[in-house]
Design an enzyme around this catalytic site. Sequence first.
Site, PDB file in Angstrom:
ATOM      1  CG  ASP A  36      14.076  29.751  -7.497  1.00 41.05           C
ATOM      2  OD1 ASP A  36      13.879  29.219  -6.381  1.00 41.05           O
ATOM      3  OD2 ASP A  36      15.207  30.045  -7.906  1.00 41.05           O
ATOM      4  CG  HIS A 240      -7.234  10.562   3.488  1.00 40.43           C
ATOM      5  ND1 HIS A 240      -8.232  11.269   2.872  1.00 40.43           N
ATOM      6  CD2 HIS A 240      -7.303   9.312   2.978  1.00 40.43           C
ATOM      7  CE1 HIS A 240      -8.887  10.470   2.038  1.00 40.43           C
ATOM      8  NE2 HIS A 240      -8.342   9.282   2.077  1.00 40.43           N
ATOM      9  CG  ASP A 257      -2.798   2.978   1.773  1.00 38.95           C
ATOM     10  OD1 ASP A 257      -2.260   2.565   0.728  1.00 38.95           O
ATOM     11  OD2 ASP A 257      -3.975   3.380   1.826  1.00 38.95           O
ATOM     12  CG  ASP A 268      -3.783   1.745  -3.305  1.00 45.19           C
ATOM     13  OD1 ASP A 268      -3.264   1.841  -2.180  1.00 45.19           O
ATOM     14  OD2 ASP A 268      -4.912   2.199  -3.577  1.00 45.19           O
ATOM     15  CG  HIS A 347     -12.738   3.229   3.443  1.00 48.40           C
ATOM     16  ND1 HIS A 347     -12.522   2.076   2.736  1.00 48.40           N
ATOM     17  CD2 HIS A 347     -11.996   3.114   4.572  1.00 48.40           C
ATOM     18  CE1 HIS A 347     -11.675   1.305   3.390  1.00 48.40           C
ATOM     19  NE2 HIS A 347     -11.350   1.898   4.522  1.00 48.40           N
ATOM     20  CG  HIS A 351      -9.518   2.850  -5.506  1.00 48.02           C
ATOM     21  ND1 HIS A 351      -8.354   2.749  -6.235  1.00 48.02           N
ATOM     22  CD2 HIS A 351      -9.138   2.756  -4.208  1.00 48.02           C
ATOM     23  CE1 HIS A 351      -7.322   2.637  -5.402  1.00 48.02           C
ATOM     24  NE2 HIS A 351      -7.770   2.621  -4.165  1.00 48.02           N
ATOM     25  CG  HIS A 358      -8.213   7.125  -5.862  1.00 48.51           C
ATOM     26  ND1 HIS A 358      -8.238   8.153  -4.950  1.00 48.51           N
ATOM     27  CD2 HIS A 358      -7.980   5.992  -5.139  1.00 48.51           C
ATOM     28  CE1 HIS A 358      -8.034   7.657  -3.735  1.00 48.51           C
ATOM     29  NE2 HIS A 358      -7.870   6.355  -3.823  1.00 48.51           N
ATOM     30  CD  GLU A 381      -8.664   0.743  -0.670  1.00 54.51           C
ATOM     31  OE1 GLU A 381      -8.167   1.346   0.276  1.00 54.51           O
ATOM     32  OE2 GLU A 381      -8.557   1.108  -1.855  1.00 54.51           O
ATOM     33  CE1 TYR A 385      -8.932   2.217   8.591  1.00 54.38           C
ATOM     34  CE2 TYR A 385     -11.225   1.965   7.916  1.00 54.38           C
ATOM     35  CZ  TYR A 385      -9.876   1.883   7.628  1.00 54.38           C
ATOM     36  OH  TYR A 385      -9.481   1.470   6.390  1.00 54.38           O
ATOM     37  NE  ARG A 402      -6.461   1.532   3.779  1.00 51.17           N
ATOM     38  CZ  ARG A 402      -6.328   2.578   4.584  1.00 51.17           C
ATOM     39  NH1 ARG A 402      -7.249   2.852   5.484  1.00 51.17           N
ATOM     40  NH2 ARG A 402      -5.270   3.376   4.491  1.00 51.17           N
ATOM     41  CD  GLU A 404      -5.349  -0.304  -1.027  1.00 56.28           C
ATOM     42  OE1 GLU A 404      -4.656   0.306  -0.197  1.00 56.28           O
ATOM     43  OE2 GLU A 404      -5.964   0.255  -1.955  1.00 56.28           O
TER      44      GLU A 404
END
Length: 439
Positions: A36, A240, A257, A268, A347, A351, A358, A381, A385, A402, A404
């Site tokens: 619940d 991710h 990130d 972001d 990547h 964006h 996004h 960004e 890697y 990275r 960004e």
Amino acid sequence: MVSPSEFAQRRQRFLETMGAGVALFASTPVAIRNNDVEHEFRQDSDLFYLTGFDEPDTLLILSNEHPEQRMVLFVRPRDPERETWDGPRAGVDGAKSQYGASAAFPISELGQRLPDFLKDVRRLHYRLGEDRELDDRVLGAIHDVRAKARSGVTAPREIIDPSVIVHEMRLRKTDAEVETMLRACSITREAHLRAMQVARPGRHEYEVEAELLRVFRANGSERPAYGSIVGSGPNATILHYRKNDRLMQDGDLLLLDAGAEYGYYASDVTRTFPVSGRFSDAQRTLYQIVLDAQLAAIDAVRPGATIPGVHAVALEVLVKGLIRVGILEAPLEAALKAETYKPYYMHRTSHWLGMDVHDVGDYHVNKEPRPLEPGFVLTIEPGLYVAPGSKCAPEWHGIGIRIEDDVLVTASGHRVLTDGIPKSVAEVEQILAQRPASG
Ligand code: MG
Ligand code: ZN
């Protein structure tokens, strides 16, 4: 923050652009987490954009066919018993007095009243396929109207997606929206600065995540704009990564990130830094390549530039750098053509950013990359890697980087909304060197 009059202007502009017809916008369905317990509710971005209304079980009607009822809200009615448990509701009266609805009804009356709004309306503007249960109710209402054809009423002949109009509007940020995004960005700046203070060998990634979330919330951010990535050492090479549970070690880079949401607008930001305070030679070399790529890409942001164009600028700097250090083979053109960089940079560079991390808005117009316009906000960004076990020399293995930032396109070029979050090697090492022994 966006004012009630700006919400009204948005509806006005939407109605002018829509032309004939009636548009429906629904709230995000409440999602069960387990048993619940519900997932935290966050309003659908389009509905919020048009109303500022943040309650579940809501349907908005915007109409050019009903002059007395241009804006109608179906909402959860006031209910002292329920409100004791769940908190206050605007109710039918509040929908009118606080949110500008010309008429409002309890959501329980939707099934009975919706057909009336669809009678003799040729064009229904409704986004099918987002919420099957609501799709059924809307199609049911159309069916009800069709059943009355012999009495002379007609049902909608066309169903059109209204989000096309709203998403175009959302792509172009107003001053109030930019102000709100700047607030989100400044909270994110505080959080990243704080994270640099607490990250160190012997602590867990989640301790850094907890600090980020604390600073977001302590500064009035409603929630993170997306799930924070706190990846140390080899985890920085997992795009991710979300577990955030590794014990950080001496010599690790930490990739963060994380961005705050504020007033329904996202930030972001990614930063990468050495947890023990100094980059190794290999880390520094790759870091500088990513930073050079990012600065070059930011520099390329101006009206008329395109996202693929900005990506190409970043990519060229990255690939040149990888060739220079021997990770990729020359010549540049061949590496770009054969995409030999893909194992290390897989990547895109940008964006759209706005209410959604996004964000909405078409990336192409007539199959061509869309030229940037003042008021668009995008991320820049680039990253590199090198997963453990990669084909290149072992000295690079396990390095993930990275960087960004969030960039507003302006008439004269651009403005970096996330300015002031350290990213040069010297700045980063200086801040880390000044950390107290137990931060
Ligand atoms: Mg990000
Ligand atoms: Zn991003």
